[in-house]
Design a protein around this motif. Structure first.
Motif, PDB file in Angstrom:
ATOM      1  N   GLU A 130       2.674  -0.859   7.693  1.00  9.87           N
ATOM      2  CA  GLU A 130       2.740   0.517   7.182  1.00  9.87           C
ATOM      3  C   GLU A 130       2.702   1.555   8.298  1.00  9.87           C
ATOM      4  O   GLU A 130       3.456   2.547   8.262  1.00  9.87           O
ATOM      5  CB  GLU A 130       1.608   0.774   6.183  1.00  9.87           C
ATOM      6  CG  GLU A 130       1.817   0.132   4.830  1.00  9.87           C
ATOM      7  CD  GLU A 130       1.540  -1.372   4.821  1.00  9.87           C
ATOM      8  OE1 GLU A 130       1.960  -2.050   3.861  1.00  9.87           O
ATOM      9  OE2 GLU A 130       0.893  -1.865   5.782  1.00  9.87           O
TER      10      GLU A 130
ATOM     11  N   PHE B 256       0.828  -1.207   0.000  1.00  8.85           N
ATOM     12  CA  PHE B 256       0.000   0.000   0.000  1.00  8.85           C
ATOM     13  C   PHE B 256       0.870   1.268   0.000  1.00  8.85           C
ATOM     14  O   PHE B 256       0.848   2.042   0.952  1.00  8.85           O
ATOM     15  CB  PHE B 256      -0.939   0.000   1.206  1.00  8.85           C
ATOM     16  CG  PHE B 256      -1.883  -1.173   1.223  1.00  8.85           C
ATOM     17  CD1 PHE B 256      -3.032  -1.162   0.463  1.00  8.85           C
ATOM     18  CD2 PHE B 256      -1.601  -2.294   1.989  1.00  8.85           C
ATOM     19  CE1 PHE B 256      -3.898  -2.247   0.463  1.00  8.85           C
ATOM     20  CE2 PHE B 256      -2.450  -3.391   2.003  1.00  8.85           C
ATOM     21  CZ  PHE B 256      -3.606  -3.370   1.231  1.00  8.85           C
TER      22      PHE B 256
ATOM     23  N   GLN C 275       6.213  -1.246  -4.601  1.00  8.25           N
ATOM     24  CA  GLN C 275       4.984  -2.020  -4.586  1.00  8.25           C
ATOM     25  C   GLN C 275       5.325  -3.507  -4.752  1.00  8.25           C
ATOM     26  O   GLN C 275       5.827  -3.950  -5.786  1.00  8.25           O
ATOM     27  CB  GLN C 275       4.062  -1.556  -5.718  1.00  8.25           C
ATOM     28  CG  GLN C 275       2.874  -2.424  -6.016  1.00  8.25           C
ATOM     29  CD  GLN C 275       1.941  -2.655  -4.837  1.00  8.25           C
ATOM     30  OE1 GLN C 275       2.090  -3.663  -4.135  1.00  8.25           O
ATOM     31  NE2 GLN C 275       1.006  -1.725  -4.626  1.00  8.25           N
TER      32      GLN C 275
ATOM     33  N   GLU D 216       0.389   3.941  -1.453  1.00 11.10           N
ATOM     34  CA  GLU D 216      -0.419   5.166  -1.459  1.00 11.10           C
ATOM     35  C   GLU D 216      -0.627   5.731  -0.058  1.00 11.10           C
ATOM     36  O   GLU D 216      -0.973   6.912   0.098  1.00 11.10           O
ATOM     37  CB  GLU D 216      -1.783   4.915  -2.119  1.00 11.10           C
ATOM     38  CG  GLU D 216      -2.653   3.895  -1.403  1.00 11.10           C
ATOM     39  CD  GLU D 216      -2.421   2.456  -1.833  1.00 11.10           C
ATOM     40  OE1 GLU D 216      -3.276   1.603  -1.530  1.00 11.10           O
ATOM     41  OE2 GLU D 216      -1.380   2.182  -2.486  1.00 11.10           O
ATOM     42  N   LEU D 217      -0.428   4.928   0.973  1.00 16.78           N
ATOM     43  CA  LEU D 217      -0.594   5.414   2.336  1.00 16.78           C
ATOM     44  C   LEU D 217       0.489   6.427   2.726  1.00 16.78           C
ATOM     45  O   LEU D 217       0.316   7.186   3.684  1.00 16.78           O
ATOM     46  CB  LEU D 217      -0.563   4.241   3.324  1.00 16.78           C
ATOM     47  CG  LEU D 217      -1.698   3.224   3.224  1.00 16.78           C
ATOM     48  CD1 LEU D 217      -1.498   2.101   4.252  1.00 16.78           C
ATOM     49  CD2 LEU D 217      -3.045   3.900   3.451  1.00 16.78           C
TER      50      LEU D 217
END
Length: 263
Positions: free
Chosen positions: A147, A9, A38, A11-12
């Motif tokens: 994350e 993830f 990724q 995008e976090l």
């Protein structure tokens, strides 16, 4: 300093890099480079699978070795091509050592790290045994993935970099500071009076020595009440003065009669 983050993830991380005072660390010319990888890009099937069922049965899926190794190889190749240092691989895990401010300071003075954000039931132990240099934990609780711990670590390290905080001395007064190892004292701002509660008079006095003593005593009092093991560690490290010890002895003496009477 460079952090390479292996994650499902990425995008976090974008809002984190653009928000708050620590964003300065990630701006062009800043002190921290953040590379996001990724993990699905390193899967070898059309479904981009990075996990499978666990041998022995049981709930949950396990992250596969091969995609992780390919992703790590890409990180190492990038580091080599850019002349960056080969940094340690850190895995966030409930089995890891607790992340402390001392470890944050060590990382802040180094070249960075590769951060592996696990998901699902866990990571194939063979990858851990072969490649992971260090396992860290935020505490005795379980998150959905690595994350949030990665963001916490990067934030803690970034704020110690020169030029990131408005006042370079700010982090020296934080809880767990290397200078004292104690919890921070209470802080107050405007208004001077809020209902029946007022700012302690000593903070309005302008007497710097008295203010410093008040803050030190509140540090000792709060730490003794909530984290007494930090008092023991500060004492062992020689961070407590004669005045500190006398103040602590007075606190203990004041509490002892209440303990004996069960109050």
């Amino acid at each position: 300093m460079r952090f390479d983050v292996l994650t499902l993830f990425p995008e976090l991380f974008a809002p984190f890099q653009a928000s708050g005072v620590t964003r300065r660390a990630f701006e062009p010319g800043g002190s921290v480079a953040l590379q996001l990888w990724q993990l699905r890009d390193y899967a070898d099937d059309a479904y981009r699978r990075v996990d499978d069922r666990a041998y022995g049965g049981g709930p949950g899926m396990v992250m596969l070795v091969e995609p992780l190794e390919r992703a790590l190889a890409a990180v190492r190749a990038s580091q080599l091509a850019e002349g960056a240092a080969r940094t340690p691989l850190i895995l966030f895990s409930p089995a890891g050592k607790p992340l402390t401010q001392g470890r944050v300071r060590e990382l802040a003075g180094g070249p960075g790290a590769v951060l592996l954000c696990g998901r699902y039931e866990g990571i194939d132990q063979r990858f851990v045994d072969a490649h992971v240099d260090e396992e860290l934990s935020l505490g005795d609780f379980v998150l959905s993935g690595g994350e949030i711990p990665a963001l916490a670590l990067i934030d803690a390290v970034a704020r110690l970099q020169p030029g990131v905080l408005n006042d370079a001395a700010s982090h020296e007064q934080d809880s767990f500071s290397a200078d004292h190892g104690l919890l921070d004292c209470p802080h107050y701002s405007r208004p001077e009076r809020l209902g029946d509660s007022a700012v302690p008079a000593v903070l309005l006095s302008g007497h710097h020595a008295q203010i410093a003593r008040w803050r030190r005593e509140r540090q000792l009092e709060l730490t003794l009440r909530r984290r007494p093991e930090l008092i023991t560690a500060a004492r062992a490290a020689g961070r407590l003065s004669v005045h500190d010890e006398r103040f602590l002895a007075g606190l203990v003496a004041a509490v002892a009669p209440q303990v004996r009477t069960g109050l």
